[in-house]
Motif scaffolding. Structure first.
Motif, mmCIF file in Angstrom:
data_model
loop_
_atom_site.group_PDB
_atom_site.id
_atom_site.type_symbol
_atom_site.label_atom_id
_atom_site.label_comp_id
_atom_site.label_asym_id
_atom_site.label_seq_id
_atom_site.Cartn_x
_atom_site.Cartn_y
_atom_site.Cartn_z
ATOM 1 N N ASN A 91 0.835 -1.206 0.000
ATOM 2 C CA ASN A 91 0.000 0.000 0.000
ATOM 3 C C ASN A 91 0.871 1.257 0.000
ATOM 4 O OD1 ASN A 91 -2.323 -1.561 0.117
ATOM 5 N ND2 ASN A 91 -2.443 -1.473 2.352
ATOM 6 N N ASP A 146 0.248 5.745 0.161
ATOM 7 C CA ASP A 146 -0.669 6.885 0.225
ATOM 8 C C ASP A 146 -0.260 7.956 -0.780
ATOM 9 O OD1 ASP A 146 -2.136 5.727 2.259
ATOM 10 O OD2 ASP A 146 -0.986 6.697 3.863
ATOM 11 N N LEU A 147 -1.210 8.331 -1.646
ATOM 12 C CA LEU A 147 -0.996 9.396 -2.626
ATOM 13 C C LEU A 147 -2.282 10.182 -2.787
ATOM 14 C CD1 LEU A 147 1.036 7.983 -5.681
ATOM 15 C CD2 LEU A 147 1.606 9.991 -4.320
ATOM 16 N N ASN A 156 -4.220 11.733 -0.819
ATOM 17 C CA ASN A 156 -5.252 11.435 0.188
ATOM 18 C C ASN A 156 -5.992 10.129 -0.056
ATOM 19 O OD1 ASN A 156 -4.760 13.908 1.600
ATOM 20 N ND2 ASN A 156 -5.963 14.980 0.048
ATOM 21 N N ASN A 157 -5.415 9.257 -0.852
ATOM 22 C CA ASN A 157 -5.969 7.919 -1.036
ATOM 23 C C ASN A 157 -4.913 6.881 -0.679
ATOM 24 O OD1 ASN A 157 -8.695 8.315 -2.137
ATOM 25 N ND2 ASN A 157 -7.633 9.264 -3.866
ATOM 26 N N THR A 158 -5.322 5.816 -0.025
ATOM 27 C CA THR A 158 -4.431 4.677 0.191
ATOM 28 C C THR A 158 -4.613 3.725 -0.981
ATOM 29 O OG1 THR A 158 -4.542 4.878 2.584
ATOM 30 C CG2 THR A 158 -3.819 2.760 1.708
ATOM 31 N N THR A 211 -3.304 0.438 -3.494
ATOM 32 C CA THR A 211 -2.671 -0.875 -3.418
ATOM 33 C C THR A 211 -2.020 -1.178 -4.764
ATOM 34 O OG1 THR A 211 -4.338 -1.640 -1.852
ATOM 35 C CG2 THR A 211 -3.053 -3.332 -2.982
ATOM 36 N N LYS A 222 6.201 10.377 -7.117
ATOM 37 C CA LYS A 222 5.397 10.951 -6.029
ATOM 38 C C LYS A 222 5.411 12.473 -6.091
ATOM 39 C CE LYS A 222 5.036 10.857 -0.944
ATOM 40 N NZ LYS A 222 5.216 12.273 -0.621
ATOM 41 N N GLU A 250 2.162 15.000 -6.868
ATOM 42 C CA GLU A 250 1.751 16.002 -5.872
ATOM 43 C C GLU A 250 1.914 17.436 -6.383
ATOM 44 O OE1 GLU A 250 4.190 14.784 -2.616
ATOM 45 O OE2 GLU A 250 2.729 13.300 -1.897
ATOM 46 N N ALA A 280 -3.093 7.076 -9.376
ATOM 47 C CA ALA A 280 -3.319 8.040 -8.295
ATOM 48 C C ALA A 280 -4.074 9.262 -8.802
ATOM 49 C CB ALA A 280 -1.985 8.455 -7.680
ATOM 50 N N HIS A 294 -8.072 10.651 -8.245
ATOM 51 C CA HIS A 294 -8.265 12.020 -7.742
ATOM 52 C C HIS A 294 -9.079 12.875 -8.711
ATOM 53 C CE1 HIS A 294 -7.186 15.059 -4.798
ATOM 54 N NE2 HIS A 294 -6.810 15.886 -5.757
ATOM 55 N N ASN A 350 -7.636 -0.937 -7.460
ATOM 56 C CA ASN A 350 -7.909 0.369 -6.863
ATOM 57 C C ASN A 350 -9.239 0.955 -7.346
ATOM 58 O OD1 ASN A 350 -5.493 1.116 -5.137
ATOM 59 N ND2 ASN A 350 -4.490 0.474 -7.029
#
Length: 201
Positions: free
Chosen positions: A20, A22-23, A25-27, A29, A47, A51, A76, A80, A106
């Motif tokens: 897992n 986190d990116l 605000n979501n976890t 997999t 990452k 962001e 990710a 979002h 996901n």
């Protein structure tokens, strides 16, 4: 035997890992394997790009993740931004199989995933193109990913690239400046540069 992650069919002893991360605000997999880039975690460059990029300022339209690997950036971002479609391409078929699996686990359906050697099988124009280019594939490949983008962007679309300063960020910035007439460093973090150009076509 060629085991580079930027080749179509890396010969590897399979060793699947699921973890897992986190990116935005979501976890999320992710399942990864030998023969893909950054199999143990989402790499710092990807990452940082995820962001930093801001799709609120680009036109309506799809987003291309060029060289998507097993899919961390586009998945990710697709989670979002559910109203945008993310096209994910890579030359590595093993990575693409993992990207499909990762999108499914996901619950991300706003993605299109297919094989392409850089832009070879890319036909659309995009509101934005993002890439964490395979530096080990060589400068010609990285430069081709940057220069080819201009044929695949909508007017006011953006190209966002992550590179380390020591692995060619300054020369990539010069190339983007010469192609687009603009290039902004939208983020610097631990030697990584997020470079962004706007296509004023």
């Amino acid at each position: 035997m060629n085991e580079f992650y930027y080749t179509p069919n890396p010969h590897v002893v399979h060793e699947l890992h699921t973890w897992n991360f986190d990116l935005l605000n979501n976890t999320l997999t992710f399942t990864t394997d030998n023969g893909v880039f950054s199999k143990r975690t989402v790499d710092f460059g990807s990452k940082t790009l995820v962001e930093s990029v801001n799709f609120d300022k680009v036109p309506d339209g799809n987003v291309l993740d060029l060289g998507c690997g097993y899919g961390p950036m586009a998945i990710a971002l697709a989670k979002h931004h559910p109203k945008r479609t993310f096209e994910m391409v890579d030359v590595n078929n093993l990575a693409l199989e993992l990207a499909v699996k990762n999108a499914e686990q996901n619950h991300v359906s706003n993605v299109l995933i297919h094989n392409s050697n850089v832009y070879e099988n890319v036909t659309d124009k995009f509101a934005a193109i993002i890439t964490n280019p395979p530096v080990r594939a060589g400068k010609d490949v990285v430069d081709g990913m940057i220069s080819g983008s201009i044929d695949h962007l909508l007017p006011n679309g953006t190209l966002t690239v992550v590179l380390q300063k020591k692995q060619g960020a300054p020369s990539a910035k010069k190339l983007m400046q010469s192609l687009f007439g603009n290039c902004e460093i939208i983020k610097k973090n631990k030697g990584y540069y997020i470079l962004e150009s706007v296509f004023n076509g």
